[in-house]
Every structure is written in C-alpha cells, then in structure tokens.
Design a protein around this motif. Sequence first.
Motif, PDB file in Angstrom:
ATOM      1  N   ARG A   2      83.611  49.745 104.230  1.00  0.00           N
ATOM      2  CA  ARG A   2      84.394  49.373 105.403  1.00  0.00           C
ATOM      3  C   ARG A   2      85.090  50.590 106.005  1.00  0.00           C
ATOM      4  O   ARG A   2      85.134  50.748 107.233  1.00  0.00           O
ATOM      5  CB  ARG A   2      85.429  48.292 105.052  1.00  0.00           C
ATOM      6  N   MET A   3      85.603  51.472 105.163  1.00  0.00           N
ATOM      7  CA  MET A   3      86.227  52.695 105.648  1.00  0.00           C
ATOM      8  C   MET A   3      85.240  53.504 106.496  1.00  0.00           C
ATOM      9  O   MET A   3      85.581  54.003 107.581  1.00  0.00           O
ATOM     10  CB  MET A   3      86.697  53.541 104.473  1.00  0.00           C
ATOM     11  N   ALA A   4      83.997  53.606 106.039  1.00  0.00           N
ATOM     12  CA  ALA A   4      82.998  54.414 106.737  1.00  0.00           C
ATOM     13  C   ALA A   4      82.581  53.787 108.063  1.00  0.00           C
ATOM     14  O   ALA A   4      82.535  54.454 109.100  1.00  0.00           O
ATOM     15  CB  ALA A   4      81.777  54.622 105.840  1.00  0.00           C
ATOM     16  N   VAL A   5      82.273  52.478 108.066  1.00  0.00           N
ATOM     17  CA  VAL A   5      81.789  51.861 109.297  1.00  0.00           C
ATOM     18  C   VAL A   5      82.898  51.741 110.339  1.00  0.00           C
ATOM     19  O   VAL A   5      82.630  51.833 111.547  1.00  0.00           O
ATOM     20  CB  VAL A   5      81.144  50.476 109.018  1.00  0.00           C
ATOM     21  N   GLU A   6      84.139  51.557 109.891  1.00  0.00           N
ATOM     22  CA  GLU A   6      85.236  51.511 110.856  1.00  0.00           C
ATOM     23  C   GLU A   6      85.476  52.887 111.462  1.00  0.00           C
ATOM     24  O   GLU A   6      85.860  52.999 112.637  1.00  0.00           O
ATOM     25  CB  GLU A   6      86.496  50.959 110.193  1.00  0.00           C
ATOM     26  N   ALA A   7      85.227  53.943 110.693  1.00  0.00           N
ATOM     27  CA  ALA A   7      85.327  55.292 111.245  1.00  0.00           C
ATOM     28  C   ALA A   7      84.225  55.516 112.285  1.00  0.00           C
ATOM     29  O   ALA A   7      84.462  56.161 113.326  1.00  0.00           O
ATOM     30  CB  ALA A   7      85.218  56.327 110.129  1.00  0.00           C
ATOM     31  N   GLU A   8      83.030  54.998 112.024  1.00  0.00           N
ATOM     32  CA  GLU A   8      81.942  55.090 113.006  1.00  0.00           C
ATOM     33  C   GLU A   8      82.320  54.372 114.298  1.00  0.00           C
ATOM     34  O   GLU A   8      82.067  54.863 115.398  1.00  0.00           O
ATOM     35  CB  GLU A   8      80.666  54.490 112.436  1.00  0.00           C
ATOM     36  N   GLN A   9      82.939  53.202 114.158  1.00  0.00           N
ATOM     37  CA  GLN A   9      83.338  52.442 115.337  1.00  0.00           C
ATOM     38  C   GLN A   9      84.398  53.191 116.143  1.00  0.00           C
ATOM     39  O   GLN A   9      84.344  53.232 117.376  1.00  0.00           O
ATOM     40  CB  GLN A   9      83.874  51.066 114.921  1.00  0.00           C
ATOM     41  N   ARG A  10      85.353  53.793 115.453  1.00  0.00           N
ATOM     42  CA  ARG A  10      86.395  54.549 116.163  1.00  0.00           C
ATOM     43  C   ARG A  10      85.787  55.713 116.939  1.00  0.00           C
ATOM     44  O   ARG A  10      86.192  55.994 118.073  1.00  0.00           O
ATOM     45  CB  ARG A  10      87.452  55.053 115.177  1.00  0.00           C
ATOM     46  N   ALA A  11      84.812  56.387 116.333  1.00  0.00           N
ATOM     47  CA  ALA A  11      84.152  57.500 117.025  1.00  0.00           C
ATOM     48  C   ALA A  11      83.438  57.015 118.275  1.00  0.00           C
ATOM     49  O   ALA A  11      83.495  57.660 119.338  1.00  0.00           O
ATOM     50  CB  ALA A  11      83.175  58.204 116.087  1.00  0.00           C
TER      51      ALA A  11
END
Length: 378
Positions: free
Chosen positions: A324-333
């Motif tokens: 979840r940490m990784a995919v939410e970072a992708e979404q923020r980018a």
Amino acid sequence: MTEIDSDRAGSGRSPVHPQPESGLSDLRRVGANPDYWYPVALSRKVRTGQVIATAFAGERIALYRGENGAVHALEDRCAHRQVPLSMGVVEGETLRCCYHAWAYRGDGRISQIPYLSKGDGRPPRGVRGYPVREAYGLVFVFPGAPEKAALTALPELPAFGSPAYKTMTFCRPVRCHYSFMHENLLDMNHQFLHRGVVGKLHPQLLESRTGTRSVEARYLFTHVGGKRNRGAELLATEGTGRRGSSDTMIIRTDYPYQTLDLVPQNAERPAFRLWAVYVPEGAEQRTCHAYGLLMIAKPRIPGALHLAWPLIRRFTERVFAEDRMAVEAEQRAWEEQNEDRNHEVFPLILDVREVLRGNGVPLRPSSGAAACGPALGV
C-alpha cells in the motif's frame, strides 16, 4: 474463467508491443467496468435491521438487511430532499428516510409517504435499486446495466468453504487507482520491497499468457537467503522457507478480479489461494477498497493452523502495508505530474495494462461532491 488466446501464450516471453506506453491513453484515467459483480461490504457488517453507507465509483449506495435476512442496495439519497438513505431506519423490509419518513422497498420504489393523502399529488417513482448477492462472506452489488446482472456470474472460488482450507478475509482502503493494485500483484519483481519479512527471494518468470480480458503469469520463487518472517513460513504449510527451496506461484488477472496460487515444492495442492478485487470508491477513482480472501491449506496436524493464525495475520498485514505504501506513492506521483510518466519495461505489466484499458470504461466527469462512504474494516 476466460479462455486464453493460444497465439499469445508464451514460455517466459510476452507479445511484442508495437508502441511505447507513452503513445497510449493514460490508464489512470480509465474507469472500472460496472458490468460485473463487485463486493461493497462484509456480510457481517450489514446486520439485520441496520443500514450502512458504501460506494462504487462515485455512486453512493445504502445497504440494509430486512427482517427476512435479505440485503438490499439502494441509491443513497431520498428522492424527496436528497438526504442520504444510509441515515435512515429499517422497518421490516423497508427503509425509511430519517427526515420525512418516506418509506422505500428493496427495489427502490416508494411504498409510503406518511403525510400524503390520496389525490394530494403523485409521488416520485423512487430511487435506483441495485441487484445484490451474498457470497463468500461478502455483499456484492451489480452497478452496471441491471438486465446484465442475471447473465453475469459471480467469481468461482472452489477453495472457499472447502474442509481443506480456512479463509482469512481482508477489507482495506487504498488511496490509489485500482490499476496500480493489479500491477503490484502481477509483477513479482518487486519482492525487494518485502525483504524484511520474506528474506531474499529470486522470482523467475517461467511463462505468461494473455487474452482479451485475462493475463496469467507463472513464476518460480527460490528463497536464496536472509531472515524470513515466521508468519511467512507458517503460511506455506508444506515446509517451505528453507534456503534453496522453490515454490511455484501462479497469478492471474481475470478482469476485474485477481487470483494467486502458491504451490510449494513437491506439494500436491496450493499452500494458499488468494482472490482479490479492488473496488473504486470516488468518481475520479483515485481511491479503491481492496477486498481479499486468503484461503490457507490446513496442515496435517489438527489445530496447528488455528494456533498459527495470529502470526499469519500479522505477516499478511505487514506485506499489504508495504504494498500500500508503494502504490499510494505511485498515485501521488501521478497526481503531481497530472500524467503517467512511468517507464515500464516488463512486458507482462504492459500486457495487463492493455487488458485493463480494453475492458475499462471512460471515467464519468466528477461532480465535485464527496462520493465515498466510510471505510469498512475487517
């Protein structure tokens, strides 16, 4: 299950892509196709005589369970003054708005306006009612064309309810477009992210197959060292976790669902089978609710899985938190750049993006209103 296109089946190689990702439409602007059954709540959260709020892709939905035990799903607004019906009161098999006590049947039709006498005016027709089914401990709704509901099957999960397996249920909000979740599970090259809980793993893609609405990948996983979380060892009940041991992992996106089977070395059956779906909540579909059913094989020793359950739960929660940490970072980018600048090089992920695009629908314009109900935890 979807039939695989035989001309696109491979042994470790995926189809050649004639144009780069940047030449295609932005997948993060593609909406989930509503013509499928989507879980929107855990069955145990919808108690008899109670109503809860949930949502699908910006459509607010009120779920309530009548006295006869059946769950109903209505558009979450009263036809009178637009007050959410999820604030209402269940009476028998009807749902009564909390404001002026307008009563609704399970199909969304108005059954009573308390202060309206005959001849005083024609009441409105009501609100939308959604087809509902309960299965696997989940409440599914069909948000698409109602006439397609009867022709569309629920996902088949033969391991659920089997005496050979015990099921762990997950229900978690994730602040990302659902496509990031599909990519995360299918791309096992990200195991470095989980090095603290699974040790050093070497994933090797053995083969992949792609169809019009499915992508399947078969990996060989070899544990090559490093400390492995005890919960990870317990989850693989056939004794994997030894240095040099190899497991076969089969992951499949069968739109809009995903499955994962882990078969330990020399085992006759999967150690566990995962089914997952990512249900978009807001109209812009930048958030989703991840529902998962993890069906774990029971070991030969009676009661051993029950004792191991808390450790397995903690392990799976930790892995999910890292993902979840990784995919939410992708979404923020994506939101900061207002476009998808990913430079994807793994053909398998390019394949699944094509499947998600080809089966998705254009996003509806956002109304600007908050479209999500409260998160429903496990």
